[in-house]
Scaffold this motif. Sequence first.
Motif, PDB file in Angstrom:
ATOM      1  N   ARG A 290      -4.911   6.400  -3.738  1.00  0.00           N
ATOM      2  CA  ARG A 290      -5.488   6.983  -4.959  1.00  0.00           C
ATOM      3  C   ARG A 290      -6.909   6.506  -5.221  1.00  0.00           C
ATOM      4  O   ARG A 290      -7.793   7.311  -5.525  1.00  0.00           O
TER       5      ARG A 290
ATOM      6  N   ASP B  14      -0.686   4.498  -0.606  1.00  0.00           N
ATOM      7  CA  ASP B  14      -1.392   4.508  -1.895  1.00  0.00           C
ATOM      8  C   ASP B  14      -2.903   4.598  -1.639  1.00  0.00           C
ATOM      9  O   ASP B  14      -3.582   3.588  -1.443  1.00  0.00           O
TER      10      ASP B  14
ATOM     11  N   SER C 142       0.815  -1.215   0.000  1.00  0.00           N
ATOM     12  CA  SER C 142       0.000   0.000   0.000  1.00  0.00           C
ATOM     13  C   SER C 142       0.851   1.269   0.000  1.00  0.00           C
ATOM     14  O   SER C 142       0.400   2.324   0.395  1.00  0.00           O
TER      15      SER C 142
ATOM     16  N   GLY D  62       7.828   7.188   1.387  1.00  0.00           N
ATOM     17  CA  GLY D  62       6.922   7.514   0.291  1.00  0.00           C
ATOM     18  C   GLY D  62       5.544   7.812   0.858  1.00  0.00           C
ATOM     19  O   GLY D  62       5.433   8.331   1.962  1.00  0.00           O
TER      20      GLY D  62
ATOM     21  N   ASN E 292       3.346   3.933  -2.224  1.00  0.00           N
ATOM     22  CA  ASN E 292       3.989   4.437  -3.433  1.00  0.00           C
ATOM     23  C   ASN E 292       5.329   5.024  -2.993  1.00  0.00           C
ATOM     24  O   ASN E 292       5.384   6.121  -2.431  1.00  0.00           O
ATOM     25  N   ARG E 293       6.397   4.277  -3.165  1.00  0.00           N
ATOM     26  CA  ARG E 293       7.688   4.731  -2.661  1.00  0.00           C
ATOM     27  C   ARG E 293       8.218   5.900  -3.486  1.00  0.00           C
ATOM     28  O   ARG E 293       7.955   6.007  -4.679  1.00  0.00           O
TER      29      ARG E 293
ATOM     30  N   ASP F 271       9.975  -2.441  -3.134  1.00  0.00           N
ATOM     31  CA  ASP F 271       8.709  -2.320  -2.419  1.00  0.00           C
ATOM     32  C   ASP F 271       8.640  -3.225  -1.185  1.00  0.00           C
ATOM     33  O   ASP F 271       7.575  -3.399  -0.611  1.00  0.00           O
TER      34      ASP F 271
ATOM     35  N   THR G 208      10.885   7.831  -5.524  1.00  0.00           N
ATOM     36  CA  THR G 208      11.981   7.385  -6.385  1.00  0.00           C
ATOM     37  C   THR G 208      13.081   8.436  -6.474  1.00  0.00           C
ATOM     38  O   THR G 208      12.853   9.627  -6.204  1.00  0.00           O
TER      39      THR G 208
END
Length: 343
Positions: free
Chosen positions: A103, A101, A2, A98, A4-5, A34, A7
């Motif tokens: 979204r 997630d 869950s 991050g 979003n790392r 991840d 980058t």
Amino acid sequence: MSINRLTIQQVQRLISTRKGEVKIGERMQMLSSDNLASLEAFRKNGAKFCLLGIPECIGVLGNHGKPGAQNAWSAFLATFLNVQSNRFLSGNEFLVLGEIDVRELQEQAMNVDLGSDYFMQKMHVLCQHLDALVSPVIQSIVDAGLTPIVIGGGHNNAYPILKGVTEGLGLRNGVHCINLDAHADYRAMEGRHSGNGFSYAKNDGFLDKYFAFGLHQSYNGENMLKALDTAESVGCHFLEDIDYLDQDLAKALAFVYDDQVPCGIELDMDAIRMMPSSAISPTGFSLEQARQFVRRSAEALDVAYLHLPEAAPQNDLESKMVGKSLAYLVTDFVKAVNKKAQR
């Protein structure tokens, strides 16, 4: 997964390089995969604090609030990554994980018609799903021996943070918590939202001692005030009753201090006057006083985590104000913890 790392490419786009200077964004540690099972390796490499964003406003909407809290994490990153790496703070202390997630959940929340039947109930259900995403990530951070620093989203996330920390540390009765806030967020358990994270956490055994500092007398309902009064391990102090900040804060810290149980530090950004938030107010603490709260709390307590929710920037100027304010609070926190460890 869950998360979003963050980058390297994203970081490089955000850092403004300057000859002869090194930024925290160039020194901090980042996940290369991840796999959250690798977090302990970062602690062995010098990381002490794990930064996590939650870009959502679901809990705020479920509490009759306005959107915008989903923008705080990106505003923070744009400033924080450009803080100077120097003798006061190197940046290697940080693992930047991050963002959760959210979204799909956030999109569902934003697409529900405000005038539709059962709008609030739909938000409460989405908030429950959000809880289920956040708490396992917090638990993984704590399991690795890192201190979570959580940015953005609504104050609803206090509940899954307290749950994740409690389960990560294996505490029987939950952690302690001090909260600088205009509102106690101890409202009725009517479905999950940003106004009842602490009451749910208390009920479910994830919160032991709780102190709400700087409450506004005119913006906390009588039913909630009665709930605060009836809980022996819950205390509060009103903004209108503060005569000497240092002395009053010392009493609040003494209430939650325990050499056996760590304490979370919560700072609702709407406690800072004129801070862009869903409950922006012309009165409250100055940013300097909020920074003092963070420093004093971090120095006095065995810290479990730092949570900075509810900032809600809506334009470029507000994003710069929010981003820099959050960056100051995070760096103050880390410097205070590091200073205490060196004594």
